[in-house]
Every structure is written in C-alpha cells, then in structure tokens.
Design a protein around this motif. Structure first.
Motif, PDB file in Angstrom:
ATOM      1  N   SER A   1      -5.783 -11.842  -7.719  1.00 50.81           N
ATOM      2  CA  SER A   1      -5.756 -10.696  -6.297  1.00 50.81           C
ATOM      3  C   SER A   1      -5.748 -11.718  -5.239  1.00 50.81           C
ATOM      4  O   SER A   1      -6.012 -11.187  -4.385  1.00 50.81           O
ATOM      5  CB  SER A   1      -7.110  -9.674  -6.281  1.00 50.81           C
TER       6      SER A   1
ATOM      7  N   ILE B   1      -0.342  -3.634  -4.711  1.00 49.63           N
ATOM      8  CA  ILE B   1      -0.681  -2.669  -3.784  1.00 49.63           C
ATOM      9  C   ILE B   1      -1.376  -2.334  -2.794  1.00 49.63           C
ATOM     10  O   ILE B   1      -1.685  -1.684  -1.974  1.00 49.63           O
ATOM     11  CB  ILE B   1      -1.089  -0.942  -5.168  1.00 49.63           C
TER      12      ILE B   1
ATOM     13  N   ALA C   1      -8.297  -0.271  -8.965  1.00 51.12           N
ATOM     14  CA  ALA C   1      -8.231   0.374 -10.461  1.00 51.12           C
ATOM     15  C   ALA C   1      -8.179  -0.955 -11.235  1.00 51.12           C
ATOM     16  O   ALA C   1      -9.007  -1.191 -12.257  1.00 51.12           O
ATOM     17  CB  ALA C   1      -7.105   0.452 -10.276  1.00 51.12           C
TER      18      ALA C   1
ATOM     19  N   SER D   1      -6.757  -0.299  -3.027  1.00 54.45           N
ATOM     20  CA  SER D   1      -7.030   0.689  -4.175  1.00 54.45           C
ATOM     21  C   SER D   1      -6.618  -0.088  -4.943  1.00 54.45           C
ATOM     22  O   SER D   1      -7.156   0.777  -6.099  1.00 54.45           O
ATOM     23  CB  SER D   1      -6.135   1.782  -3.124  1.00 54.45           C
ATOM     24  N   GLY D   2      -5.545  -0.494  -5.658  1.00 53.00           N
ATOM     25  CA  GLY D   2      -4.538  -1.482  -6.083  1.00 53.00           C
ATOM     26  C   GLY D   2      -5.913  -2.365  -7.048  1.00 53.00           C
ATOM     27  O   GLY D   2      -5.980  -2.121  -8.487  1.00 53.00           O
TER      28      GLY D   2
ATOM     29  N   LEU E   1      -0.713  -3.078  -9.422  1.00 55.91           N
ATOM     30  CA  LEU E   1      -1.853  -2.843  -9.077  1.00 55.91           C
ATOM     31  C   LEU E   1      -2.239  -4.207  -7.916  1.00 55.91           C
ATOM     32  O   LEU E   1      -2.810  -3.460  -7.315  1.00 55.91           O
ATOM     33  CB  LEU E   1      -3.378  -2.950 -10.041  1.00 55.91           C
TER      34      LEU E   1
ATOM     35  N   LEU F   1      -0.245   3.438 -13.384  1.00 53.50           N
ATOM     36  CA  LEU F   1      -0.064   1.651 -13.792  1.00 53.50           C
ATOM     37  C   LEU F   1      -1.310   1.765 -14.338  1.00 53.50           C
ATOM     38  O   LEU F   1      -0.882   0.789 -15.654  1.00 53.50           O
ATOM     39  CB  LEU F   1      -0.179   0.643 -12.441  1.00 53.50           C
ATOM     40  N   THR F   2      -2.574   2.568 -14.706  1.00 52.03           N
ATOM     41  CA  THR F   2      -3.581   1.742 -14.847  1.00 52.03           C
ATOM     42  C   THR F   2      -3.347   2.423 -16.332  1.00 52.03           C
ATOM     43  O   THR F   2      -4.461   2.406 -17.411  1.00 52.03           O
ATOM     44  CB  THR F   2      -4.332   2.699 -14.353  1.00 52.03           C
TER      45      THR F   2
ATOM     46  N   ALA G   1       0.588   3.133  -2.887  1.00 53.24           N
ATOM     47  CA  ALA G   1      -0.440   3.750  -3.522  1.00 53.24           C
ATOM     48  C   ALA G   1      -0.585   4.732  -4.995  1.00 53.24           C
ATOM     49  O   ALA G   1      -1.314   4.503  -5.702  1.00 53.24           O
ATOM     50  CB  ALA G   1      -1.393   4.007  -3.057  1.00 53.24           C
TER      51      ALA G   1
ATOM     52  N   THR H   1       0.241  -1.511   0.290  1.00 49.89           N
ATOM     53  CA  THR H   1      -0.240  -0.168  -0.275  1.00 49.89           C
ATOM     54  C   THR H   1       0.654   1.619  -0.384  1.00 49.89           C
ATOM     55  O   THR H   1       0.096   2.634  -0.340  1.00 49.89           O
ATOM     56  CB  THR H   1      -1.040  -0.158   0.856  1.00 49.89           C
TER      57      THR H   1
ATOM     58  N   ILE I   1      -0.824   4.252  -9.077  1.00 46.63           N
ATOM     59  CA  ILE I   1      -2.241   3.435  -9.875  1.00 46.63           C
ATOM     60  C   ILE I   1      -2.658   4.109 -10.337  1.00 46.63           C
ATOM     61  O   ILE I   1      -2.918   3.229 -11.919  1.00 46.63           O
ATOM     62  CB  ILE I   1      -3.347   2.973  -8.245  1.00 46.63           C
TER      63      ILE I   1
ATOM     64  N   ARG J   1      -0.357  -4.785 -14.229  1.00 46.14           N
ATOM     65  CA  ARG J   1      -1.267  -5.792 -13.736  1.00 46.14           C
ATOM     66  C   ARG J   1      -1.046  -5.862 -12.309  1.00 46.14           C
ATOM     67  O   ARG J   1      -1.808  -5.292 -11.156  1.00 46.14           O
ATOM     68  CB  ARG J   1      -2.184  -6.209 -14.972  1.00 46.14           C
TER      69      ARG J   1
END
Length: 184
Positions: free
Chosen positions: A138, A108, A115, A111-112, A105, A85-86, A79, A76, A82, A102
C-alpha cells in the motif's frame, strides 16, 4: 494480430488509453460490474483445465485482473465496493479473486487500506498472511500511514509467517518513506 494486441496492452498503448478513458467516463457506475468480474469462483482443477486449453491465463481470470486495475483508475470513487471486496476476501472462493480483491482495496485509497488492515489483523481471515503482504504494498499508492498500525500489530501475532511478512512489509514502507524524503 497477437503482436499488435500485446503492443496495445503496454502502458500508453492505444488499448490501454482507451480502457482508462472508458473507466473514467463510466466512473463509479462501473463498480458493481468490476466487483462481479473479480468475484470468480475458481477451483484448482478448473484452473488446470483452463491452463491446458488456453495455454496461459484463462479469460475469466484476465477479466478479474483487469477489473482490479480499473479500481486503480477509479481510486476513492470506488469506495462503495469496499464491503463487497471485503466479502470476497472472507469467502475465499479462489486465489485469483482474493488477490485481485485485496489489491483493489489498496487501490481505492485510505478507506480501502483501512478495510484491508482489518482483514490483516483478523485471525479468522482466510490466507491472512497474503493480506499482510499486500498491505505492505500500500505504500506504493500512498496508503502507508493507514497500514502501519495494522502491520505493527501483526509483529506480535502468534503466526510466525504473519510476523515475518509484517516485518518485511514495514521495512518496505520504511524504504519507500526514505526514498520520498531523499527525493525532496
């Protein structure tokens, strides 16, 4: 030399331990460099040439992959990366950079994962099925609660590949949840 280098890269090896210590020491100040190293514009002809020259994974791809793993260490604390990375995912400059972005994200944290969920449900995201697939991973880093709504949404997607991968991802999350329950 080569055998020693490989041994150092194993989990718990000196090289690995030193890298983890360095990333932890630098902290969030490393984020701009890590994003830059992941954001590799890499065409297929370049990849073929590098493969022919290096015989395996080219150095700039290795650097991007290691940067992605650094996000796992920072969690985190990274962050702030983000949005960048997006954008890497949306720009779709090259396969390796997009995959590394990806996974970064996911590493992270919530929050990642949120996203990546947005990218997985956005029909204009390039190679969106890969976002759905990685979103399913994830669960291994504690992001399944954030991923489930997006994956459930993908079950009704018009793209059959997205639906299939979402179904598989949700099944993997269910298996991971069951393992956690039985381990308690």
């Amino acid at each position: 030399y080569e055998a020693g280098e490989k041994a150092g890269e194993r989990i718990g090896g000196t090289r690995d331990t030193n890298a983890i210590t360095a990333i932890c020491t630098i902290g969030s100040n490393a984020v701009p460099f890590l994003v830059k190293w992941i954001n590799v514009d890499y065409t297929l002809p370049e990849r073929v040439i590098d493969f022919a020259v290096w015989g395996y994974e080219p150095p700039r791809i290795k650097r991007g992959n290691r940067a992605m793993r650094a996000f796992q260490i920072l969690g985190t604390n990274a962050a702030a990366a983000i949005p960048s990375l997006t954008n890497i995912v949306l720009q779709d400059k090259g396969y390796d950079s997009v995959v590394d972005a990806r996974y970064a994200l996911v590493y992270i944290g919530p929050s990642g994962v949120a996203a990546l969920s947005m990218l997985a449900t956005n029909r204009s995201t390039p190679r969106r099925v890969e976002s759905v697939l990685i979103l399913g991973a994830s669960c291994k880093v504690g992001g399944s609660d954030e991923a489930k709504p997006a994956l459930t949404n993908c079950l009704s997607d018009p793209d059959p590949d997205v639906r299939y991968v979402a179904k598989c991802a949700l099944a993997e999350i269910a298996r991971q949840d069951e393992r956690k329950t039985t381990a308690k």
